[in-house]
Design a protein around this motif. Sequence first.
Motif: not given
Length: 346
Positions: A291-310
Amino acid sequence: MAKAGKPVQGATIIDVAAKAGVSAMTVSRVINGRSGVSAATREAVEQAIAELSYVPNVAARSLVTSAELRIGVVYSNPSAAFMSELLTGVFEEASTWGARLVLLKGEGGRPPAEAELARFAASGLSGILLAPPLGEAPVVLRTLKNAGVPIAAIGAYHVPGATCVRIDDRRAAYEMTRHLLDLGHRRLGFVVGNPDQAASAERRAGVEDAMRDFPDAGVQLVQGDFSYASGLAAGEQLLDGPAPPTAVFASNDDMAAAIVSVAHRRQLDVPSQLTVVGFDDTTAAVTLWPPLTTIHQPVRRLAAEALALVADEARGASAKTRTRRDRVLEHEIVKRSSTAAPPKGR
């Protein structure tokens, strides 16, 4: 709950979020009585609501958040894992607002046809979400410019007429590169993402920032486009050289997974002979070995925040009062089993 203060004229859910130090998505959850919010956070939100005298207009909201709240989502991303996370976040937040989603898909990372976009923009939408890379696609922005509805671009930078919701890509890439350098790696490979996305340039800049701190280290840059296929080609190119890297940092998990595949095909052990790291922390990071060491980008939260703003703008902000409200969410490095110190003598 604190005593109500002086009302803030035109206070919105975003004002409440800013005062409480949380996201609009969290405020939405508190208002709607949803779970997943700590007691302390709920108290902070309720206090902000009281101090701003923010009272959701249930009647007005029911008109906007029922059949009339139609949020368009335009997407075309070569990473199925990334899009799965993004759309999950959109669907979950849409249920909070009672919003109806209308999807428009392009193929292979390309925007939908201009005629399709024009029809989509004119179909009575309350707001529009643009998934990467379309938030920075000129044809998309040109076509939607006169739509007259709030627009949020996920993972994008400085988009005229739209709110951008993203992480600090440059800082994230810097931190991952420093992690590799601190492990002792001095020959690095970096697979650059889609050249049409500002996030790709920001991630490359972060790598280069970190490399300047280590004059004895070098990095080989190879162009990718965020697809698995481009990761395979990049892996072959990097490992075919006379002095191949001891660590490869790919700009997303799909390309990193492809690098691991190339290494396995060449009978190179990951991580004892080659360290590989990614970006995003999607399911692609944990469905391979190691399994990969990686940078966690909170993709679900980014999408949810974008929808909440709109949705909040659609509920209460007119075109004349609409302003940019960019959001930058936190990231973190998730350390798994694909990283190690370089082999001795390399």
